[in-house]
Design an enzyme around this catalytic site. Structure first.
Site, PDB file in Angstrom:
ATOM      1  N   TYR A  43       0.941  -1.148   0.071  1.00 27.73           N
ATOM      2  CA  TYR A  43       0.106  -0.041  -0.063  1.00 27.73           C
ATOM      3  C   TYR A  43       1.047   1.320   0.032  1.00 27.73           C
ATOM      4  O   TYR A  43       0.499   2.132  -0.912  1.00 27.73           O
ATOM      5  CB  TYR A  43      -0.809   0.166   1.257  1.00 27.73           C
TER       6      TYR A  43
ATOM      7  N   LYS B 275       1.112   4.108  -2.866  1.00 24.99           N
ATOM      8  CA  LYS B 275       0.981   5.652  -2.705  1.00 24.99           C
ATOM      9  C   LYS B 275       1.915   6.523  -2.993  1.00 24.99           C
ATOM     10  O   LYS B 275       1.929   7.628  -3.467  1.00 24.99           O
ATOM     11  CB  LYS B 275       0.418   5.832  -1.205  1.00 24.99           C
TER      12      LYS B 275
END
Length: 260
Positions: free
Chosen positions: A158, A162
């Site tokens: 994740y 990002k």
């Protein structure tokens, strides 16, 4: 009376069935936008769109899997056909998997899923929307990043996604600027969403790390999205706007440790 910032705008928001996406849909619609609420969960998308319509605003709901190119292109086409054009894309859909205890135990499937939805989804949506955003004359892409893309807060895949989204925002800004399209990123800290359901004690502990003394609410992020999507930010592109209560600017834990 001052016109609402988004009168006549067509807006597509991914992952808008709850949390930040739903708050953004409600806010932009309240300022005149016609909003396509997309989500993997049809019930959640329908509920948000119905709430907006009950308030006298314009909203439609559509199931969209941002990992599926055909589904993304269909959603963009639906927005353009329904609203007569597309002015704003909000890339909000994401996936965030728990880390394995040991890095060597991480699974390829988990890595690929988080990157494909959180980063690949924004890529697919931006690609499909770009010609329509350029045609609008006021096109804007606003993506939802995370402080995980700036510092270590866990979640390998994740966080990498990002961080990649921040880079994609910059390259999109360079490519799309001459076409009249702006691309920006909102970087939230901890936000009180369904992801934290049943973990109120953790949120209370985390709040102490924020210089402003609390975690964020979905509406905090929605307001930043609205600014970057509107003509108020007409000379802003390629930026990452931290909306994190000061978390990444101030090491509260260190300050407290040295000051007692």
């Amino acid at each position: 009376m001052t016109p609402a910032r988004f009168d006549g705008y067509g807006v597509l928001i991914t992952g808008a069935g709850r949390g930040i996406g739903a708050a953004t849909a409600r806010l932009l619609a309240s300022e005149g936008a016609r909003v396509l609420v997309t989500d993997l969960d049809a019930g959640r998308a329908d509920a948000v769109a119905a709430e907006i319509r009950a308030d006298g605003r314009v909203a439609e709901a559509l199931v969209c899997d941002v990992a599926d190119r055909a589904a993304v292109e269909a959603a963009v086409a639906y927005a353009v056909e329904t609203f007569g054009g597309l002015d704003v894309l909000v890339n909000n859909a994401y996936a965030c998997s728990l880390d394995s205890t040991l890095f060597e135990d991480e699974q390829d499937e988990t890595w690929h899923r988080d990157l494909d939805i959180s980063l690949g989804g924004a890529y697919r949506c931006s690609r499909a929307a770009m010609p329509h955003l350029a045609a609008s004359g006021r096109g804007a892409i606003v993506s939802i990043g995370s402080v995980n893309g700036l510092q270590d807060f866990g979640n390998h895949a994740y966080s990498a996604a990002k961080a990649g989204l921040a880079s994609l925002t910059r390259t999109l800004a360079g490519h799309a600027g001459p076409r009249g399209v702006r691309a920006n990123l909102v970087v939230p800290g901890t936000i009180r969403t369904d992801a934290w359901a049943g973990r109120e004690a953790e949120l209370d502990r985390v709040s102490a790390l924020y210089p402003l003394g609390r975690v964020g609410e979905p509406e905090d992020i929605a307001k930043a999205v609205a600014f970057l999507a509107s003509s108020d930010a007409e000379w802003v592109t390629g930026t990452s706007l931290c909306v994190d209560g000061g978390l990444t600017a101030v090491n509260t834990g260190f300050r407290n440790a040295v000051t007692g």
